[in-house]
Design a protein around this motif. Structure first.
Motif, PDB file in Angstrom:
ATOM      1  N   GLY A 210       0.776  -1.227  -0.074  1.00 24.74           N
ATOM      2  CA  GLY A 210       0.102   0.112   0.063  1.00 24.74           C
ATOM      3  C   GLY A 210       0.789   1.213   0.074  1.00 24.74           C
ATOM      4  N   LEU A 211       1.835   1.250   0.860  1.00 22.93           N
ATOM      5  CA  LEU A 211       2.783   2.348   0.948  1.00 22.93           C
ATOM      6  C   LEU A 211       3.488   2.653  -0.471  1.00 22.93           C
ATOM      7  N   MET A 212       3.802   1.482  -1.029  1.00 18.61           N
ATOM      8  CA  MET A 212       4.577   1.697  -2.373  1.00 18.61           C
ATOM      9  C   MET A 212       3.562   2.341  -3.561  1.00 18.61           C
ATOM     10  N   VAL A 213       2.469   1.807  -3.463  1.00 22.54           N
ATOM     11  CA  VAL A 213       1.631   2.378  -4.421  1.00 22.54           C
ATOM     12  C   VAL A 213       1.124   3.776  -4.183  1.00 22.54           C
ATOM     13  N   PHE A 214       0.875   4.347  -2.758  1.00 21.75           N
ATOM     14  CA  PHE A 214       0.782   5.509  -2.565  1.00 21.75           C
ATOM     15  C   PHE A 214       1.831   6.470  -3.187  1.00 21.75           C
ATOM     16  N   VAL A 215       2.953   6.064  -2.807  1.00 19.68           N
ATOM     17  CA  VAL A 215       4.145   6.862  -3.037  1.00 19.68           C
ATOM     18  C   VAL A 215       4.271   7.127  -4.729  1.00 19.68           C
ATOM     19  N   MET A 216       4.083   5.811  -5.277  1.00 20.17           N
ATOM     20  CA  MET A 216       4.182   5.815  -6.687  1.00 20.17           C
ATOM     21  C   MET A 216       3.053   6.733  -7.311  1.00 20.17           C
ATOM     22  N   SER A 217       1.784   6.850  -6.643  1.00 25.38           N
ATOM     23  CA  SER A 217       0.860   7.331  -7.032  1.00 25.38           C
ATOM     24  C   SER A 217       0.952   8.994  -7.022  1.00 25.38           C
ATOM     25  N   LEU A 218       1.547   9.368  -5.926  1.00 21.13           N
ATOM     26  CA  LEU A 218       1.724  10.586  -5.923  1.00 21.13           C
ATOM     27  C   LEU A 218       2.616  11.458  -6.915  1.00 21.13           C
ATOM     28  N   GLY A 219       3.622  10.775  -7.515  1.00 20.51           N
ATOM     29  CA  GLY A 219       4.436  11.310  -8.552  1.00 20.51           C
ATOM     30  C   GLY A 219       3.992  10.790  -9.975  1.00 20.51           C
ATOM     31  N   TYR A 220       2.974  10.446 -10.071  1.00 15.32           N
ATOM     32  CA  TYR A 220       2.443   9.797 -11.359  1.00 15.32           C
ATOM     33  C   TYR A 220       2.232  10.964 -12.514  1.00 15.32           C
ATOM     34  N   PHE A 221       2.855  10.706 -13.520  1.00 16.70           N
ATOM     35  CA  PHE A 221       2.632  11.620 -14.695  1.00 16.70           C
ATOM     36  C   PHE A 221       1.673  11.235 -15.584  1.00 16.70           C
ATOM     37  N   VAL A 222       2.116  10.388 -16.400  1.00 19.78           N
ATOM     38  CA  VAL A 222       1.373   9.793 -17.773  1.00 19.78           C
ATOM     39  C   VAL A 222      -0.241   9.715 -17.791  1.00 19.78           C
ATOM     40  N   THR A 223      -0.452   8.926 -16.759  1.00 16.00           N
ATOM     41  CA  THR A 223      -2.004   8.525 -16.841  1.00 16.00           C
ATOM     42  C   THR A 223      -2.894   9.890 -16.452  1.00 16.00           C
ATOM     43  N   PRO A 224      -2.549  10.508 -15.064  1.00 15.62           N
ATOM     44  CA  PRO A 224      -3.284  11.875 -14.946  1.00 15.62           C
ATOM     45  C   PRO A 224      -3.360  12.675 -15.960  1.00 15.62           C
ATOM     46  N   ALA A 225      -2.113  12.991 -16.818  1.00 15.98           N
ATOM     47  CA  ALA A 225      -2.059  13.882 -17.598  1.00 15.98           C
ATOM     48  C   ALA A 225      -2.995  13.252 -18.981  1.00 15.98           C
ATOM     49  N   LEU A 226      -3.145  12.063 -19.257  1.00 16.21           N
ATOM     50  CA  LEU A 226      -4.023  11.816 -20.376  1.00 16.21           C
ATOM     51  C   LEU A 226      -5.473  11.591 -20.014  1.00 16.21           C
ATOM     52  N   LEU A 227      -5.676  10.901 -18.680  1.00 22.34           N
ATOM     53  CA  LEU A 227      -7.016  10.630 -18.498  1.00 22.34           C
ATOM     54  C   LEU A 227      -7.870  11.714 -17.611  1.00 22.34           C
ATOM     55  N   GLY A 228      -7.005  12.902 -16.910  1.00 22.51           N
ATOM     56  CA  GLY A 228      -7.466  13.697 -16.221  1.00 22.51           C
ATOM     57  C   GLY A 228      -7.637  15.221 -17.132  1.00 22.51           C
ATOM     58  N   SER A 229      -7.945  16.114 -16.469  1.00 21.51           N
ATOM     59  CA  SER A 229      -8.078  17.435 -17.287  1.00 21.51           C
ATOM     60  C   SER A 229      -7.138  18.612 -16.598  1.00 21.51           C
ATOM     61  N   ALA A 230      -7.176  19.563 -17.556  1.00 16.88           N
ATOM     62  CA  ALA A 230      -6.161  20.566 -16.951  1.00 16.88           C
ATOM     63  C   ALA A 230      -6.635  21.460 -15.784  1.00 16.88           C
ATOM     64  N   SER A 231      -7.895  21.273 -15.445  1.00 17.26           N
ATOM     65  CA  SER A 231      -8.712  21.968 -14.421  1.00 17.26           C
ATOM     66  C   SER A 231      -8.477  21.102 -13.415  1.00 17.26           C
ATOM     67  N   GLN A 232      -8.180  19.797 -13.311  1.00 18.23           N
ATOM     68  CA  GLN A 232      -8.199  19.047 -12.222  1.00 18.23           C
ATOM     69  C   GLN A 232      -6.668  18.384 -12.120  1.00 18.23           C
ATOM     70  N   MET A 233      -5.693  18.837 -12.163  1.00 10.82           N
ATOM     71  CA  MET A 233      -4.248  18.620 -12.286  1.00 10.82           C
ATOM     72  C   MET A 233      -3.866  17.808 -11.046  1.00 10.82           C
ATOM     73  N   MET A 234      -2.737  17.107 -11.327  1.00  8.68           N
ATOM     74  CA  MET A 234      -2.053  16.574 -10.227  1.00  8.68           C
ATOM     75  C   MET A 234      -0.375  16.849 -10.290  1.00  8.68           C
ATOM     76  N   LEU A 235       0.212  16.721  -9.135  1.00  9.03           N
ATOM     77  CA  LEU A 235       1.307  17.323  -8.635  1.00  9.03           C
ATOM     78  C   LEU A 235       2.421  17.173  -9.842  1.00  9.03           C
ATOM     79  N   ALA A 236       2.618  15.899 -10.533  1.00  6.15           N
ATOM     80  CA  ALA A 236       3.706  15.822 -11.337  1.00  6.15           C
ATOM     81  C   ALA A 236       3.405  16.686 -12.654  1.00  6.15           C
ATOM     82  N   GLU A 237       2.073  16.745 -13.114  1.00  2.19           N
ATOM     83  CA  GLU A 237       1.684  17.437 -14.131  1.00  2.19           C
ATOM     84  C   GLU A 237       1.983  19.161 -14.063  1.00  2.19           C
TER      85      GLU A 237
END
Lengths: 278, 266
Positions: A210-237
């Motif tokens: 769980g900890l590993m997944v949480f940490v990896m999710s915090l810094g994820y770039f590709v998936t949020p950039a493609l499946l998310g939107s500019a108005s709801q960005m995540m940190l890496a984006e």
């Protein structure tokens, strides 16, 4: 004194072959990362104003909130879905287990972009999921499943599941089944045996995964950039955008520093309590 | 009896239900993409109205895709070679060296694996902006070597730890030079570790996208960068074809690696 002088020489024994790798990592890893982090307190001028701006501006604070929220939900859902799979995988007959493991490994090694592309197509307004739900009469309007945090969460859960299942599988396999027989003999019902024996014994695996997944999710770039939107960005984006489009290196570096600190702190917790990663 | 398969009863049905659902969840998108790449619908209707090779032909007709694939292969092979060479030397120091700070060195060598890739991507992009290495083959190879390095170190260190050094010492006693002994005795003995290291390092580079996005120029792009660029424009079935090839290639490398490993471990 004479003995002391000879100590450093002996203490360097066998160090030589590590030098080329050390030079590569120093030049192209340590120095760039450190100088990036320094820019967060040096640009545009010396001070902590970049950090103040990150936390005080509601847009940026919102991104931090989104990032932690998505990472948390992805971890929780992956644990809920992954636990039963890891459990069954640990005890099912070997030929089935091999098949399930093969499916998990193939999905893990499938190119990230290919998998994310699949979800972009599946989740879009005219995608398979919406058309199927509409045909079944469950919904009358297509759901907005992509270009928002719902899409990001689905896509990331998909990617993170193997990282939960594999460590959990290893830790459940390591539990001696007779401990559960003992629990049954002592009169524990199934629920009690699960809650008081199986769950605590598998908790370290669950926590590590769980900890590993949480940490990896915090810094994820590709998936949020493609499946998310500019108005709801995540940190890496946000880091990428600050640096590449807005050329605001000071602010971008400050955001990178926050991500780095949280990541390393959580890994330190993992190593301290669950003893290393593999 | 929660850990005895035969005694699960109704609980077993529930566990199987979740497991089958999760397996479908993991498998369906991959099969779906492969199916769409052969489907005739421009708008990715599923199931496709008919089957066609049109998207693969379009892919082959566009030289930019082929160029990107070649760049990916070049970067992957060079990074893998460099990473394995450096990791081999470093592993000797990690396993056999007796010096202070060995644990620290090991931690440093594994850090590129745990650091969020975006942080490294931005950092190396900034450095390469200054020295003019963005958009060059050298830049790609250096950046990917850093990322692949930990994945090369782990299997080599593992196999070197499992190798009995006294065999190498025996060769030296029999008159081999230390280098000869390493090349003729130790390297063949740890070949499986070296081989895994090369495969992992290559696949890390082959699939890497975040650093590559920052590093790429319009003239020099890897396959994932090309797919990324296309994805940001539209969801054309040509991307499905490109993705399918990428996935097929990865699976092929893994299958070949598994076969070869079985053969060389005999």
């Amino acid at each position: 004194m004479a003995a002391n002088a000879s100590v450093p020489r002996r203490q360097r024994r066998g160090f030589g072959p590590a030098v080329p790798a050390l030079v590569l990592l120093a030049l192209f890893f340590v120095i760039p990362v450190v100088s990036l982090l320094l820019r967060s307190i040096l640009e545009p001028e010396f001070g902590l104003q970049n950090y103040a701006e990150l936390f005080a501006t509601s847009t940026y604070a919102r991104v931090l909130y989104n990032t932690f929220l998505v990472a948390f939900v992805v971890t929780a859902v992956s644990l809920l879905l992954g636990y039963p799979v890891a459990w069954l995988l640990a005890i099912m007959p070997q030929r089935y287990a091999n098949l399930v493991l093969a499916i998990i490994l193939v999905s893990m090694w499938t190119n990230l972009l290919a998998r994310t592309y699949a979800w972009m197509v599946l989740l879009q307004r005219t995608g398979l999921i919406n058309t199927t739900l509409m045909k079944l009469g469950l919904i009358s309007e297509p759901l907005a499943l992509v270009k928002n945090l719902t899409g990001v969460t689905i896509g990331m859960t998909y990617i993170m599941l193997p990282f939960i299942i594999l460590p959990l599988y290893a830790s459940i396999r390591a539990i001696d089944p007779t401990t559960l027989q003992a629990a049954a003999l002592c009169g524990a019902g199934r629920w009690q045996a699960f809650r008081r024996v199986l769950l605590p014994l598998s908790a370290p695996g669950a926590a590590a995964g769980g900890l590993m997944v949480f940490v990896m999710s915090l810094g994820y770039f590709v998936t949020p950039a493609l499946l998310g939107s500019a108005s709801q960005m995540m940190l890496a984006e946000m880091i990428a955008q600050l640096v590449q489009s807005l050329l605001n290196w000071g602010l971008g570096s400050a955001a990178a520093f926050i991500l780095l600190t949280v990541t390393l702190a959580l890994y330190a917790v993992q190593i301290r309590f669950f003893g290393g990663m593999r | 009896m929660l850990l005895t398969y035969r005694h699960l009863g109704g609980l077993g049905v529930a566990l199987w239900a979740v497991t089958i659902l999760v397996c479908l969840f993991l498998l369906v998108p991959i099969v779906f993409i492969a199916a769409l790449s052969f489907g005739s619908s421009q708008w990715l209707v599923f199931p496709p109205p008919s089957w066609t090779l049109r998207w693969y032909r379009e892919l082959a007709a566009d030289p930019r895709w082929l160029e990107a694939a070649l760049t990916s292969a070049k970067v992957g092979l060079l990074s893998a070679a460099l990473a394995v060479l450096l990791a081999l030397m470093a592993s000797f120091a990690l396993v056999r060296g007796r010096f202070r700070g060995r644990g620290l060195l090991r931690a440093l060598f594994l850090t590129p694996m745990v650091l969020p890739v975006i942080v490294f991507a931005v950092a190396i992009y900034a450095l390469f902006l200054r020295v003019g290495l963005n958009g060059t083959l050298v830049g790609f190879v250096l950046a990917h070597t850093v990322l692949a390095f930990p994945f090369a170190v782990i299997p080599i260190v593992n196999s070197l730890e499992g190798f009995d050094k006294s065999i190498e010492d025996a060769a030296v006693l029999c008159g081999a030079s230390p280098l000869q002994a390493k090349l003729k005795i130790t390297l063949p003995a740890i070949r499986i570790g070296l081989f895994s290291a090369a495969v992992f390092a290559f696949l890390i580079s082959w699939d890497e996208v975040v650093v590559a996005i920052f590093m790429a120029s319009p003239d020099l792009q890897t396959l994932p960068v090309r797919i990324w660029g296309a994805l940001r424009q539209d969801l054309s079935p040509v991307i499905a074809a490109a993705s399918t090839i990428l996935v097929a290639f990865t699976l092929l490398v893994m299958a070949a690696a598994a076969l070869l490993r079985r053969r060389i471990s005999r």
